[in-house]
Scaffold this motif. Structure first.
Motif, PDB file in Angstrom:
ATOM      1  N   ALA A   7      37.071  17.448  20.304  1.00 55.68           N
ATOM      2  CA  ALA A   7      35.787  17.544  19.620  1.00 55.68           C
ATOM      3  C   ALA A   7      34.694  16.797  20.381  1.00 55.68           C
ATOM      4  CB  ALA A   7      35.909  17.001  18.194  1.00 55.68           C
ATOM      5  N   VAL A   8      35.016  15.632  20.910  1.00 56.89           N
ATOM      6  CA  VAL A   8      34.034  14.882  21.702  1.00 56.89           C
ATOM      7  C   VAL A   8      33.699  15.669  22.972  1.00 56.89           C
ATOM      8  CG1 VAL A   8      33.649  12.769  23.038  1.00 56.89           C
ATOM      9  CG2 VAL A   8      34.626  12.633  20.733  1.00 56.89           C
ATOM     10  N   GLY A   9      34.704  16.262  23.609  1.00 64.07           N
ATOM     11  CA  GLY A   9      34.457  17.096  24.784  1.00 64.07           C
ATOM     12  C   GLY A   9      33.524  18.249  24.465  1.00 64.07           C
ATOM     13  N   TYR A  33      42.831  24.323  22.382  1.00 59.45           N
ATOM     14  CA  TYR A  33      41.382  24.535  22.394  1.00 59.45           C
ATOM     15  C   TYR A  33      40.748  23.798  23.570  1.00 59.45           C
ATOM     16  CZ  TYR A  33      36.762  25.609  20.573  1.00 59.45           C
ATOM     17  OH  TYR A  33      35.483  26.097  20.426  1.00 59.45           O
ATOM     18  N   ALA A  34      41.270  22.631  23.907  1.00 59.75           N
ATOM     19  CA  ALA A  34      40.788  21.898  25.081  1.00 59.75           C
ATOM     20  C   ALA A  34      41.121  22.675  26.352  1.00 59.75           C
ATOM     21  CB  ALA A  34      41.391  20.499  25.123  1.00 59.75           C
ATOM     22  N   GLN A  35      42.299  23.281  26.402  1.00 63.01           N
ATOM     23  CA  GLN A  35      42.667  24.104  27.552  1.00 63.01           C
ATOM     24  C   GLN A  35      41.675  25.253  27.707  1.00 63.01           C
ATOM     25  OE1 GLN A  35      46.628  25.027  26.222  1.00 63.01           O
ATOM     26  NE2 GLN A  35      47.552  23.344  27.369  1.00 63.01           N
ATOM     27  N   ALA A  78      32.297  15.973  29.267  1.00 60.66           N
ATOM     28  CA  ALA A  78      33.077  16.973  28.533  1.00 60.66           C
ATOM     29  C   ALA A  78      34.412  17.184  29.233  1.00 60.66           C
ATOM     30  CB  ALA A  78      32.310  18.284  28.440  1.00 60.66           C
ATOM     31  N   LYS A  79      34.355  17.368  30.548  1.00 63.38           N
ATOM     32  CA  LYS A  79      35.580  17.580  31.332  1.00 63.38           C
ATOM     33  C   LYS A  79      36.540  16.413  31.168  1.00 63.38           C
ATOM     34  CE  LYS A  79      36.423  16.625  35.718  1.00 63.38           C
ATOM     35  NZ  LYS A  79      36.290  16.468  37.141  1.00 63.38           N
ATOM     36  N   GLU A  80      36.019  15.185  31.220  1.00 65.16           N
ATOM     37  CA  GLU A  80      36.878  13.995  31.090  1.00 65.16           C
ATOM     38  C   GLU A  80      37.615  13.985  29.754  1.00 65.16           C
ATOM     39  OE1 GLU A  80      34.166  10.740  31.727  1.00 65.16           O
ATOM     40  OE2 GLU A  80      33.894  11.242  33.852  1.00 65.16           O
ATOM     41  N   TRP A  81      36.906  14.309  28.687  1.00 65.34           N
ATOM     42  CA  TRP A  81      37.550  14.309  27.365  1.00 65.34           C
ATOM     43  C   TRP A  81      38.528  15.467  27.232  1.00 65.34           C
ATOM     44  CZ3 TRP A  81      38.088  10.216  24.664  1.00 65.34           C
ATOM     45  CH2 TRP A  81      37.132   9.211  24.711  1.00 65.34           C
ATOM     46  N   TYR A  82      38.160  16.624  27.760  1.00 58.25           N
ATOM     47  CA  TYR A  82      39.072  17.773  27.711  1.00 58.25           C
ATOM     48  C   TYR A  82      40.366  17.482  28.461  1.00 58.25           C
ATOM     49  CZ  TYR A  82      35.437  20.905  25.857  1.00 58.25           C
ATOM     50  OH  TYR A  82      34.492  21.515  25.092  1.00 58.25           O
ATOM     51  N   ILE A  83      40.265  16.848  29.622  1.00 58.60           N
ATOM     52  CA  ILE A  83      41.465  16.556  30.400  1.00 58.60           C
ATOM     53  C   ILE A  83      42.430  15.675  29.598  1.00 58.60           C
ATOM     54  CG2 ILE A  83      42.318  15.277  32.419  1.00 58.60           C
ATOM     55  CD1 ILE A  83      39.922  16.481  33.964  1.00 58.60           C
ATOM     56  N   LYS A  84      41.895  14.711  28.881  1.00 61.64           N
ATOM     57  CA  LYS A  84      42.749  13.860  28.041  1.00 61.64           C
ATOM     58  C   LYS A  84      43.509  14.702  27.013  1.00 61.64           C
ATOM     59  CE  LYS A  84      39.625   9.870  28.402  1.00 61.64           C
ATOM     60  NZ  LYS A  84      40.398   8.908  29.139  1.00 61.64           N
TER      61      LYS A  84
END
Length: 158
Positions: free
Chosen positions: A45-47, A77-79, A63-69
């Motif tokens: 969600a933060v991403g 959904y992050a993928q 955004a990328k940094e949070w998605y990678i986590k």
């Protein structure tokens, strides 16, 4: 001044995780704390909030940094969203092959937007060899998952 108390609302709603009544009560500090504590939903969600600039300054790199986590924990959904960054070159070097890899992971978990995007990339040959059969397969999966545009695409092109 940014309305940080409300930035998480659209992200949580877009993910289909919460209803509006709950999302309205999530302050920025709680969302960040939740994400920092490793909660995959909060990280995603933060991403998404950073990707879309919802109540905070748009920042594709953050955004990328949070998605990678979240991706490292297998969150579909992050993928999907990290794949969107790679396919468009937002905050990263454009890389269709990475986008496709991420979308395959998400799609295999039932993420319908990833399924739809895979249909599109196989139809058009972005990052993969064009393959109408695979395109139809992914559009069909997306349609069966409730993706209306995928159903329309199937009716129009296949």
């Amino acid at each position: 001044m940014l309305n940080k108390s409300k930035f998480i609302i659209p992200a949580l709603l877009a993910m289909g995780i919460v209803h509006l009544s709950y999302a309205e009560s999530v302050p920025y500090s709680d969302a960040i704390d939740c994400a920092k504590n490793g909660n995959v939903i909060c990280q995603t969600a933060v991403g998404l909030a950073y990707q879309e600039g919802n109540g905070i300054k748009q920042d594709y790199v953050k955004a990328k940094e949070w998605y990678i986590k979240a991706v490292n924990q297998g969150e579909k959904y992050a993928q999907f969203q990290l794949g969107v960054l790679y396919s468009n070159g937002f905050g990263v070097k454009q890389d269709y092959a990475k986008a496709v890899d991420l979308w395959i992971k998400a799609a295999n978990q039932g993420q319908r937007d990833a399924q739809y995007n895979l249909g599109a990339v196989y139809y058009n040959g972005y990052g993969v060899n064009p393959n109408k059969s695979k395109a139809k397969e992914w559009f069909t999966k997306a349609c069966q998952s409730g993706h209306d545009r995928a159903c329309q695409t199937l009716n129009e092109y296949f």
